[in-house]
Every structure is written in structure tokens, then in C-alpha cells.
Design an enzyme around this catalytic site. Structure first.
Site, mmCIF file in Angstrom:
data_model
loop_
_atom_site.group_PDB
_atom_site.id
_atom_site.type_symbol
_atom_site.label_atom_id
_atom_site.label_comp_id
_atom_site.label_asym_id
_atom_site.label_seq_id
_atom_site.Cartn_x
_atom_site.Cartn_y
_atom_site.Cartn_z
ATOM 1 N N ASP A 1 44.303 47.014 51.558
ATOM 2 C CA ASP A 1 43.168 46.639 52.399
ATOM 3 C C ASP A 1 43.700 46.491 53.819
ATOM 4 O O ASP A 1 44.456 45.560 54.110
ATOM 5 C CB ASP A 1 42.558 45.322 51.912
ATOM 6 C CG ASP A 1 41.338 44.897 52.720
ATOM 7 O OD1 ASP A 1 41.031 45.550 53.742
ATOM 8 O OD2 ASP A 1 40.691 43.903 52.331
ATOM 9 N N VAL A 2 43.320 47.411 54.716
ATOM 10 C CA VAL A 2 43.883 47.388 56.067
ATOM 11 C C VAL A 2 43.368 46.209 56.888
ATOM 12 O O VAL A 2 43.841 45.984 58.011
ATOM 13 C CB VAL A 2 43.624 48.707 56.824
ATOM 14 C CG1 VAL A 2 44.321 49.866 56.122
ATOM 15 C CG2 VAL A 2 42.132 48.973 56.991
ATOM 16 N N LYS B 1 37.275 53.528 68.426
ATOM 17 C CA LYS B 1 37.925 54.834 68.534
ATOM 18 C C LYS B 1 38.416 55.091 69.965
ATOM 19 O O LYS B 1 39.450 55.747 70.166
ATOM 20 C CB LYS B 1 36.968 55.932 68.088
ATOM 21 C CG LYS B 1 36.585 55.861 66.611
ATOM 22 C CD LYS B 1 37.797 55.947 65.701
ATOM 23 C CE LYS B 1 37.410 56.066 64.238
ATOM 24 N NZ LYS B 1 38.595 56.210 63.342
ATOM 25 N N SER C 1 40.149 59.658 49.862
ATOM 26 C CA SER C 1 38.902 60.403 50.067
ATOM 27 C C SER C 1 38.871 60.966 51.485
ATOM 28 O O SER C 1 39.680 60.591 52.340
ATOM 29 C CB SER C 1 37.683 59.500 49.840
ATOM 30 O OG SER C 1 37.635 58.459 50.806
ATOM 31 N N THR D 1 32.527 64.465 55.113
ATOM 32 C CA THR D 1 33.222 63.341 54.504
ATOM 33 C C THR D 1 32.210 62.441 53.805
ATOM 34 O O THR D 1 31.002 62.627 53.928
ATOM 35 C CB THR D 1 33.969 62.499 55.557
ATOM 36 O OG1 THR D 1 33.007 61.882 56.426
ATOM 37 C CG2 THR D 1 34.918 63.365 56.385
ATOM 38 N N SER E 1 37.751 59.822 67.306
ATOM 39 C CA SER E 1 36.469 60.486 67.075
ATOM 40 C C SER E 1 35.963 60.986 68.412
ATOM 41 O O SER E 1 36.306 60.427 69.469
ATOM 42 C CB SER E 1 35.453 59.510 66.472
ATOM 43 O OG SER E 1 34.136 60.019 66.543
ATOM 44 N N PHE F 1 32.368 66.111 60.505
ATOM 45 C CA PHE F 1 33.112 66.682 59.384
ATOM 46 C C PHE F 1 32.468 66.273 58.065
ATOM 47 O O PHE F 1 31.777 65.246 57.986
ATOM 48 C CB PHE F 1 34.576 66.211 59.405
ATOM 49 C CG PHE F 1 35.483 67.128 60.180
ATOM 50 C CD1 PHE F 1 36.360 67.975 59.537
ATOM 51 C CD2 PHE F 1 35.433 67.141 61.564
ATOM 52 C CE1 PHE F 1 37.180 68.834 60.255
ATOM 53 C CE2 PHE F 1 36.247 67.989 62.295
ATOM 54 C CZ PHE F 1 37.134 68.842 61.639
ATOM 55 N N TYR G 1 31.701 51.428 66.987
ATOM 56 C CA TYR G 1 32.497 52.579 66.562
ATOM 57 C C TYR G 1 33.196 53.231 67.751
ATOM 58 O O TYR G 1 34.402 53.506 67.716
ATOM 59 C CB TYR G 1 31.586 53.583 65.849
ATOM 60 C CG TYR G 1 32.309 54.749 65.224
ATOM 61 C CD1 TYR G 1 33.137 54.568 64.116
ATOM 62 C CD2 TYR G 1 32.161 56.037 65.720
ATOM 63 C CE1 TYR G 1 33.792 55.628 63.530
ATOM 64 C CE2 TYR G 1 32.813 57.109 65.146
ATOM 65 C CZ TYR G 1 33.635 56.907 64.045
ATOM 66 O OH TYR G 1 34.285 57.969 63.473
#
Length: 266
Positions: free
Chosen positions: A63-64, A175, A15, A206, A158, A204, A171
Site C-alpha cells: 500500500d503506497v 501529476k 494491472s 486501463t 499525465s 490509455f 489529479y
């Protein structure tokens, strides 16, 4: 590096930005390649494989957050490569989450450390774990071209790494760490003929941004310079292709954000 005749690994590939990269690599002109799609969502993964040219993609549940899960997906990919004869050419770890929360809520209570760990473990640890496991194989491929290149790592950061908003401590930390890894990783991998780049997208279209409050999305678009709209996933994938194909792109971070500089809050 030419995409044609190579295999690329894309996590979060079922996705969003990851899917756009998969479609670009598998479909674009004569320079198409194979892609191993790593994702948790088996239904989306199977549907995507069915839409792509036959034989160009293979889905691997991954699954990371789990090292063993990554190892199984990487092994499956290498077994597939042995069958197709299309060597590994690069890794694009695009799996990521947001989960915004201010470090103290309006009552002065601290946010959950479990929430922080969840974001950092997917966005940072998951990225590094996948990359390190793939690099073992990439470093053993036969170098190609006048530069004797083996491949490329393209990480996803990001614009929050540079100007994170309120609620983006976890977050932005995850990043920002990806951004900081780019140059030392480049230096580590130079001897193997492997490049390392990071793309830092802004707003973006998403699945992650689709659940964003309309006021926030509109506000972010209003502080973009040009164009004043959310980026399209295919525009991100276009840059990924250019990074793969241009050997002088190495060791740096490219912002892809329409000139966006995020304010503290909208």
C-alpha cells in the site's frame, strides 16, 4: 542499461500500465529481466506471476499510502535479489488514482480535502516514498558499462499535468508535481550514476479509463491528432523499455499522447 540480468520494481504492477511494464521486462526476447510486482490486489498479482516465465517475477503486497508497507515490500525485494543474484536496475512507480471532482460543486460547496489528500498522497507522496526507499539500495549497486550507470527511475505523470480538465485539480496537481520533480531528482542522482525520467501518457486503455463515461472517452479521442484512439498499455511499456536501454534519456518528461491537448471539458 541492459534489462537482462537486472531486477526492476514496479508499483501498481498487477494491472494497467504497470502490468504492461512487468510483462515487457519479463517476456521480451533475450533482454528479459526480473520484476518485483508491488500492488494491493493480491489475486491479480498472483495471477500475473503465474502467467510469466517461471522465476522472473515475485509479488509483494504493498500500500503506497503506508511507509511501513513500502519498506516491507522493498525489503522483500532485496531479499529476493540476494537469492537470484540479479541486482536492482530501476524503479517504475506506476500506482495511481484519479477521483475527479471540481473544487466547487454546482451549489458552490468546496470539495472534500480528504479526497484531495487521497489523490495527492497516492500519486505524489506514494511515488516519492517508494522511490526514496529504493534509491538507498540502487545507489549501492555495482555500476556497469562505460558510463558506470547504476540504474534508472521512471515516474508516471499525465498529460493532465500540462492541460488538466475541469474536475482534475487534485489529479493535475499530483501529476504536475511529479513532472516538476524530474529535473531536480536527476541532478540529485547524477553523482550516483542514476538517471531519472518521467512519462506523461494521454488516454490509455486501463482499468481507470474503463470506468470513464463513453462520451468523455470518445470526446478525448476526437481531439487527438494521430492516431485517434486510446493508447495500448504495451505501447507505454515499449517506451519504458527504451528509456531503460538508452542512457542519453535523462532529466526530461516525454508526452505519450498521440498529439492530444485536452480542452477544458468535453
Amino acid at each position: 542499461m541492459k534489462i537482462e540480468g537486472r531486477t526492476f520494481i514496479v508499483s501498481g504492477g498487477a494491472s494497467g500500465l504497470g502490468q504492461a511494464c512487468v510483462e515487457n521486462i519479463c517476456r521480451t526476447g533475450s533482454g528479459s529481466g526480473n520484476v518485483a510486482i508491488l500492488d494491493l490486489n493480491e489475486d491479480l498479482g498472483a495471477a500475473l506471476v503465474a502467467q510469466l516465465p517461471s522465476g522472473t517475477a515475485r509479488f509483494f503486497a504493498c500500500d503506497v499510502l503506508e511507509t511501513d508497507s513500502i519498506a516491507a515490500a522493498v525489503k522483500g525485494t532485496m531479499d529476493w535479489i540476494a537469492q537470484t543474484g540479479k541486482p536492482l536496475g530501476g524503479i517504475i512507480p506506476a500506482a495511481g488514482v484519479g477521483n475527479p471532482s471540481t473544487i466547487l460543486d454546482r451549489h458552490g460547496e468546496a470539495f472534500s480535502l480528504e479526497s484531495f489528500d487521497f489523490v495527492v498522497n497516492i500519486n505524489l507522496r506514494g511515488t516519492m516514498d517508494l522511490v526514496r526507499q529504493c534509491l538507498v539500495h540502487l545507489a549501492k549497486t555495482e555500476p556497469v558499462g562505460e558510463d558506470r550507470e547504476r540504474g534508472v527511475v521512471i515516474m508516471v505523470a499525465s498529460c493532465a499535468a500540462f492541460d488538466g480538465q475541469m474536475g482534475q485539480v487534485a489529479y493535475a496537481a499530483s501529476k504536475g508535481a511529479v513532472v516538476s520533480m524530474t529535473l531536480p531528482m536527476t541532478r540529485d542522482l547524477a553523482r550516483f550514476g542514476i538517471r531519472c525520467m518521467t512519462i506523461a501518457p494521454g488516454l490509455f486503455e486501463t482499468r481507470m479509463t474503463s470506468v470513464m463515461p463513453k462520451k468523455l472517452a470518445t470526446g478525448l479521442q476526437s481531439v487527438m491528432e494521430f492516431p485517434r484512439r486510446a493508447g495500448k498499455p504495451e505501447e507505454f511499456a515499449q517506451l519504458v523499455r527504451q528509456v531503460i536501454e538508452n542512457p542519453m534519456l535523462n532529466g526530461t518528461v516525454l508526452r505519450l499522447d498521440g498529439g492530444l491537448r485536452m480542452p477544458s471539458k468535453i
